[in-house]
Write a protein that holds these residues in place. Structure first.
Motif, mmCIF file in Angstrom:
data_model
loop_
_atom_site.group_PDB
_atom_site.id
_atom_site.type_symbol
_atom_site.label_atom_id
_atom_site.label_comp_id
_atom_site.label_asym_id
_atom_site.label_seq_id
_atom_site.Cartn_x
_atom_site.Cartn_y
_atom_site.Cartn_z
ATOM 1 N N SER A 78 0.814 -1.212 0.000
ATOM 2 C CA SER A 78 0.000 0.000 0.000
ATOM 3 C C SER A 78 0.851 1.267 0.000
ATOM 4 O O SER A 78 0.349 2.357 -0.251
ATOM 5 N N GLY A 79 2.132 1.113 0.317
ATOM 6 C CA GLY A 79 2.997 2.277 0.411
ATOM 7 C C GLY A 79 2.955 2.953 1.763
ATOM 8 O O GLY A 79 3.490 4.055 1.937
ATOM 9 N N ALA A 80 2.321 2.304 2.761
ATOM 10 C CA ALA A 80 2.232 2.882 4.100
ATOM 11 C C ALA A 80 3.622 3.074 4.693
ATOM 12 O O ALA A 80 4.511 2.240 4.513
ATOM 13 N N GLU A 81 3.781 4.176 5.393
ATOM 14 C CA GLU A 81 5.047 4.474 6.065
ATOM 15 C C GLU A 81 5.018 4.085 7.535
ATOM 16 O O GLU A 81 6.062 4.022 8.191
ATOM 17 N N ALA A 82 3.842 3.847 8.068
ATOM 18 C CA ALA A 82 3.667 3.414 9.449
ATOM 19 C C ALA A 82 2.304 2.753 9.556
ATOM 20 O O ALA A 82 1.427 2.979 8.712
ATOM 21 N N VAL A 83 2.117 1.941 10.585
ATOM 22 C CA VAL A 83 0.856 1.229 10.741
ATOM 23 C C VAL A 83 0.434 1.268 12.205
ATOM 24 O O VAL A 83 1.269 1.234 13.115
ATOM 25 N N VAL A 84 -0.886 1.356 12.418
ATOM 26 C CA VAL A 84 -1.437 1.422 13.770
ATOM 27 C C VAL A 84 -2.565 0.395 13.913
ATOM 28 O O VAL A 84 -3.443 0.303 13.055
ATOM 29 N N TRP A 85 -2.517 -0.378 15.007
ATOM 30 C CA TRP A 85 -3.594 -1.312 15.329
ATOM 31 C C TRP A 85 -4.715 -0.524 15.981
ATOM 32 O O TRP A 85 -4.562 0.032 17.073
#
Length: 246
Positions: A78-85
């Motif tokens: 997706s190109g995400a630079e960070a992820v959060v639950w």
């Protein structure tokens, strides 16, 4: 452009995220992955493919290691630079919530955090040492949330329980003169359009689960945006450090 990834349990208030993307109105993209399948949230039944933690009478989705690993590739693509639950990691306790974040970071190969830690960081951002909690959770789950905050050094001075049908009334009931902010946990609650209304009514910062989840993703990428529609958390100026004395 900054792209942020979110693992969201269920679909109950998932439409808060495109709404927040519009309110931010910048080069920010919010990419949502439904972490445990349809029909799962923190106040209802756990989906068949989403193992949960039994807390009182309410099974709470926790985001299994297998599911985290399965979405890792999707998040990278997706190109995400960070992820959060975007789930109730606090139900696992501070150590369990931290391990969950580490597992997510390993699975996605990205900086990671959770809504629970987002609340901790957001409380500090708005300068509140004491808070009130307006909760749609069961009393048992609410206590786990307040214990999580206490372990991070935040004192909860008042709590009110109620439904999401009238957030203004619930937040007003929870509010306390000693509270520097009012917290509304629960990513299954629609709050993106309510934050500014709540703050106007209470006269203090209001921190809601989906709002702090997005803010936490921005924090991980060192992005700061001005979005008055999302409340005081999104309009504070960065703290300027005094230059060292010579």
């Amino acid at each position: 452009m900054t792209s942020l990834g979110f693992l969201y349990p269920g679909r109950t208030a998932a439409d808060d995220y495109p709404r927040m993307e519009q309110l931010i109105g910048s080069d920010i993209r919010l990419y949502l992955v439904h972490a445990d399948g349809p029909g799962t949230d923190a106040t209802g039944p756990v989906a068949e493919d989403g193992p949960g933690l039994d807390v009182g009478a309410v099974p709470v989705p926790t985001g299994s290691a297998d599911r985290l690993a399965a979405v890792g590739e999707e998040l990278r693509l997706s190109g995400a630079e960070a992820v959060v639950w975007a789930g109730p990691g606090f139900a696992l306790g501070p150590e369990g919530a931290q391990e969950q974040v580490r597992a997510l970071a390993r699975a996605a190969g990205l900086p990671a955090s959770s809504t629970s830690f987002g609340f901790v960081h957001a409380v500090r951002e708005v300068g509140a040492r004491r808070v009130a909690v307006a909760s749609v959770y069961t009393p048992v789950l609410t206590e786990l949330f307040t214990d999580f905050l206490a372990a991070a050094g935040t004192e909860v001075v008042s709590v009110a329980h109620g439904s999401a049908d009238d957030l203004v009334a619930l937040a007003a009931e929870a509010d306390h003169p000693d509270a520097g902010a009012v917290l509304v946990p629960g990513t299954a609650v629609h709050t993106a359009a309510e934050v500014s209304v709540l703050e106007e009514r209470l006269g203090k910062p209001v921190l809601t689960a989906n709002q702090v989840t997005v803010w936490e993703g921005l924090r991980l990428t060192d992005r700061r945006v001005n979005a008055p529609g999302l409340g005081a958390l999104f309009t504070r100026e960065p703290v300027v450090q005094a230059p060292p004395s010579r």
